[in-house]
Scaffold this motif. Structure first.
Motif, PDB file in Angstrom:
ATOM      1  N   GLU A 324      43.997  33.097  35.217  1.00  0.00           N
ATOM      2  CA  GLU A 324      44.816  33.828  34.249  1.00  0.00           C
ATOM      3  C   GLU A 324      43.972  34.478  33.164  1.00  0.00           C
ATOM      4  O   GLU A 324      44.173  35.637  32.795  1.00  0.00           O
ATOM      5  CB  GLU A 324      45.833  32.852  33.632  1.00  0.00           C
ATOM      6  CG  GLU A 324      46.926  33.513  32.837  1.00  0.00           C
ATOM      7  CD  GLU A 324      47.938  32.514  32.316  1.00  0.00           C
ATOM      8  OE1 GLU A 324      47.569  31.676  31.460  1.00  0.00           O
ATOM      9  OE2 GLU A 324      49.089  32.529  32.782  1.00  0.00           O
ATOM     10  N   SER A 325      43.002  33.724  32.622  1.00  0.00           N
ATOM     11  CA  SER A 325      42.162  34.268  31.556  1.00  0.00           C
ATOM     12  C   SER A 325      41.338  35.448  32.054  1.00  0.00           C
ATOM     13  O   SER A 325      41.146  36.431  31.325  1.00  0.00           O
ATOM     14  CB  SER A 325      41.252  33.171  31.003  1.00  0.00           C
ATOM     15  OG  SER A 325      40.401  32.656  32.022  1.00  0.00           O
ATOM     16  N   GLY A 326      40.839  35.370  33.304  1.00  0.00           N
ATOM     17  CA  GLY A 326      40.082  36.482  33.849  1.00  0.00           C
ATOM     18  C   GLY A 326      40.927  37.734  34.009  1.00  0.00           C
ATOM     19  O   GLY A 326      40.472  38.855  33.731  1.00  0.00           O
ATOM     20  N   TYR A 327      42.172  37.562  34.441  1.00  0.00           N
ATOM     21  CA  TYR A 327      43.082  38.705  34.595  1.00  0.00           C
ATOM     22  C   TYR A 327      43.380  39.347  33.246  1.00  0.00           C
ATOM     23  O   TYR A 327      43.338  40.585  33.112  1.00  0.00           O
ATOM     24  CB  TYR A 327      44.370  38.249  35.264  1.00  0.00           C
ATOM     25  CG  TYR A 327      45.423  39.314  35.367  1.00  0.00           C
ATOM     26  CD1 TYR A 327      45.336  40.312  36.336  1.00  0.00           C
ATOM     27  CD2 TYR A 327      46.508  39.339  34.496  1.00  0.00           C
ATOM     28  CE1 TYR A 327      46.303  41.306  36.437  1.00  0.00           C
ATOM     29  CE2 TYR A 327      47.475  40.318  34.590  1.00  0.00           C
ATOM     30  CZ  TYR A 327      47.364  41.298  35.556  1.00  0.00           C
ATOM     31  OH  TYR A 327      48.330  42.278  35.642  1.00  0.00           O
ATOM     32  N   TYR A 328      43.666  38.531  32.248  1.00  0.00           N
ATOM     33  CA  TYR A 328      43.987  39.070  30.925  1.00  0.00           C
ATOM     34  C   TYR A 328      42.775  39.767  30.304  1.00  0.00           C
ATOM     35  O   TYR A 328      42.904  40.843  29.696  1.00  0.00           O
ATOM     36  CB  TYR A 328      44.463  37.946  30.003  1.00  0.00           C
ATOM     37  CG  TYR A 328      45.817  37.378  30.383  1.00  0.00           C
ATOM     38  CD1 TYR A 328      46.771  38.162  31.005  1.00  0.00           C
ATOM     39  CD2 TYR A 328      46.135  36.039  30.119  1.00  0.00           C
ATOM     40  CE1 TYR A 328      48.008  37.646  31.352  1.00  0.00           C
ATOM     41  CE2 TYR A 328      47.373  35.513  30.465  1.00  0.00           C
ATOM     42  CZ  TYR A 328      48.299  36.322  31.079  1.00  0.00           C
ATOM     43  OH  TYR A 328      49.522  35.805  31.419  1.00  0.00           O
ATOM     44  N   PHE A 329      41.590  39.178  30.438  1.00  0.00           N
ATOM     45  CA  PHE A 329      40.399  39.779  29.838  1.00  0.00           C
ATOM     46  C   PHE A 329      40.046  41.083  30.538  1.00  0.00           C
ATOM     47  O   PHE A 329      39.617  42.044  29.890  1.00  0.00           O
ATOM     48  CB  PHE A 329      39.227  38.799  29.903  1.00  0.00           C
ATOM     49  CG  PHE A 329      38.017  39.256  29.143  1.00  0.00           C
ATOM     50  CD1 PHE A 329      37.951  39.091  27.774  1.00  0.00           C
ATOM     51  CD2 PHE A 329      36.957  39.859  29.796  1.00  0.00           C
ATOM     52  CE1 PHE A 329      36.841  39.523  27.059  1.00  0.00           C
ATOM     53  CE2 PHE A 329      35.845  40.291  29.096  1.00  0.00           C
ATOM     54  CZ  PHE A 329      35.786  40.115  27.721  1.00  0.00           C
ATOM     55  N   THR A 330      40.226  41.127  31.849  1.00  0.00           N
ATOM     56  CA  THR A 330      39.968  42.366  32.585  1.00  0.00           C
ATOM     57  C   THR A 330      40.906  43.472  32.122  1.00  0.00           C
ATOM     58  O   THR A 330      40.493  44.636  31.945  1.00  0.00           O
ATOM     59  CB  THR A 330      40.140  42.128  34.092  1.00  0.00           C
ATOM     60  OG1 THR A 330      39.221  41.115  34.523  1.00  0.00           O
ATOM     61  CG2 THR A 330      39.876  43.401  34.877  1.00  0.00           C
ATOM     62  N   ASN A 331      42.174  43.150  31.888  1.00  0.00           N
ATOM     63  CA  ASN A 331      43.121  44.146  31.385  1.00  0.00           C
ATOM     64  C   ASN A 331      42.766  44.593  29.973  1.00  0.00           C
ATOM     65  O   ASN A 331      42.930  45.766  29.636  1.00  0.00           O
ATOM     66  CB  ASN A 331      44.540  43.573  31.417  1.00  0.00           C
ATOM     67  CG  ASN A 331      45.200  43.724  32.775  1.00  0.00           C
ATOM     68  OD1 ASN A 331      45.801  44.745  33.083  1.00  0.00           O
ATOM     69  ND2 ASN A 331      45.066  42.701  33.607  1.00  0.00           N
TER      70      ASN A 331
END
Length: 460
Positions: A324-331
């Protein structure tokens, strides 16, 4: 319906993934690669290369030469970390007994998730002295050599993470991840002042440029970005994205990369909550990214570029590559890249209109915005007026209840006094009756005694 409007931002799940098709999330800061692939490419680019020229016999140099040089460079890096770790290029022979190691592992195995205080207690215990010494030696060395280029410091920290995790190789991956999150927090909280916005990089200049860019785009409206706002039928006071704006601003106050990532995740979750209140339909990736762009434009977070680079350089790789954190940071990285390259077509504007907005010669629907502000103010005043009326009615009811209670207390006191007087009179009357009864008894006794005395005299 806002679903029918043209969107300025479109993104698919495939566009967020690494360009090497490794399955992890990519990042615009790494040219679309994940952290693992980016580091491998950076290390390969930094390897001394031999000039490709034909040999005397006319043949090209073999690929084994390049592999040999690559392995030599990798060995130098490993030896550097080992010197920081153990004080020598080669690791010392294991001196702790297997039972001692088992006890240490057992202590960490029983560690509760998110218990950083418990982790520190275990690390400072005598049985974890070896691990504590490693951390202390690494921190002291990093502080002593804080003038190293920031990329070199990043490589050393990442290699330290990998070396430290090898001690828990027998643990499940999820448990190793949990322990390494504590290690990251311990190490980076201490090194934050040395490596954040380092002098060897241009993070500060890019922060100022990004802040100026965001400030120049303060005219961008949610409608231009295609952000779904609540319908008129839904009563919402203020900006529904305000909690997300607050969360992204808090990122600069944190020190550990995982804490900064937690602020990004919190911000993203607030964005999804606002989107869920805006419309009954579930939010998609376009809605989320456009809303995140709006949040960044409204918040203009302090030192945003430095904070993102700090997470990229010194955060745990798994936190950015997946989950989840990787998805949010990528966005978030995509949102910043979109803001830096924002132009008229992305907002459904002509180049002339976009230039007019940037120069302050045009304002987006100024009259409509003014009318909307007036309407919002009137609604707010009516709401406050209704609350004031309810408050006045409540105060009147409370005063009436208080007066009624005072009257009841007074009446109860009067009734109690009258009952007390009556009881006192009854007691006095009973007392008088009792005294008169005793007097009559005494007189009867005297009469009887006199009669007995006269009878005795007559009988004689």
């Amino acid at each position: 319906m806002w679903m029918d409007k043209q969107r300025g931002i479109r993104v698919s799940q495939e566009e967020l993934l690494c360009k090497n098709a490794c399955g992890y999330y990519g990042n615009p800061a790494w040219q679309g690669l994940c952290s693992k692939c980016w580091r491998e490419r950076a290390r390969a680019a930094g390897t001394p290369r031999e000039e490709i020229r034909p040999r005397s016999d006319g043949t090209l140099p073999t690929f084994s030469k390049f592999e040999e040089k690559k392995n030599i460079e990798k060995g130098r890096r490993i030896n550097t970390v080992r010197r920081l770790f153990w004080g020598s290029p080669s690791p010392p022979k294991p001196q702790e007994p297997s039972e001692s190691r088992a006890n240490v592992l057992k202590a960490y195995e029983n560690l509760e998730p998110g218990d950083f205080t418990g982790f520190l207690k275990i690390l400072r215990s005598p049985r974890s002295q070896r691990l504590q010494s490693r951390c202390t030696a690494f921190l002291n060395t990093m502080e002593a050599y804080h003038d190293l280029p920031v990329q070199k410091q990043s490589d050393l920290v990442q290699d330290f993470y990998q070396s430290f995790a090898e001690y828990f190789s027998s643990f499940p991956e999820a448990q190793v991840t949990q322990i390494m999150e504590h290690v990251e927090k311990l190490i980076m909280t201490r090194l934050h002042k040395w490596v954040f916005c380092h002098d060897s990089c241009d993070d500060e200049q890019k922060d100022l440029a990004l802040q100026r860019r965001i400030r120049s785009l303060n005219w961008v409206t949610p409608q231009m970005l295609g952000v779904p706002f609540p319908d008129e039928k839904v009563s919402v006071t203020g900006d529904p994205f305000l909690p997300a704006i607050t969360a992204i601003i808090e990122m600069d106050a944190k020190r550990a990369p995982q804490d900064k990532l937690a602020c990004v995740s919190k911000c993203s979750q607030h964005v999804f909550e606002a989107l869920s209140r805006s419309n009954s339909e579930p939010a998609n990736a376009d809605d989320f990214l456009s809303s995140l762009v709006y949040v960044v434009l409204k918040a203009n977070p302090p030192r945003l570029h430095s904070n993102m680079q700090y997470v990229i350089r010194f955060g745990l790789p798994h936190s950015l590559m997946a989950g989840e954190s990787g998805y949010y940071f990528t966005n978030l990285s995509c949102a910043v890249a979109f803001i830096e390259k924002l132009d008229g077509p992305a907002l459904s504007l002509s180049p002339e209109e976009f230039e007019g907005y940037m120069l302050g010669q045009r304002t987006p629907s100024a009259l409509n915005r003014r009318q909307q502000m007036i309407s919002d103010t009137q609604n707010l005043l009516e709401d406050l007026k209704g609350r004031q009326e309810k408050l006045d009615q409540g105060m009147d009811a409370l005063n009436a209840q208080l007066q009624k209670w005072v009257q009841e207390v007074h009446s109860q006191l009067d009734e109690t006094r009258s009952q007390f007087v009556l009881a006192q009179k009854e007691i006095m009357a009973q007392k008088e009756v009792l005294l008169s009864t005793q007097d009559n008894k005494e007189e009867s006794v005297l009469v009887l005694e006199d009669q007995d005395g006269g009878l005795r005299e007559t009988g004689c």
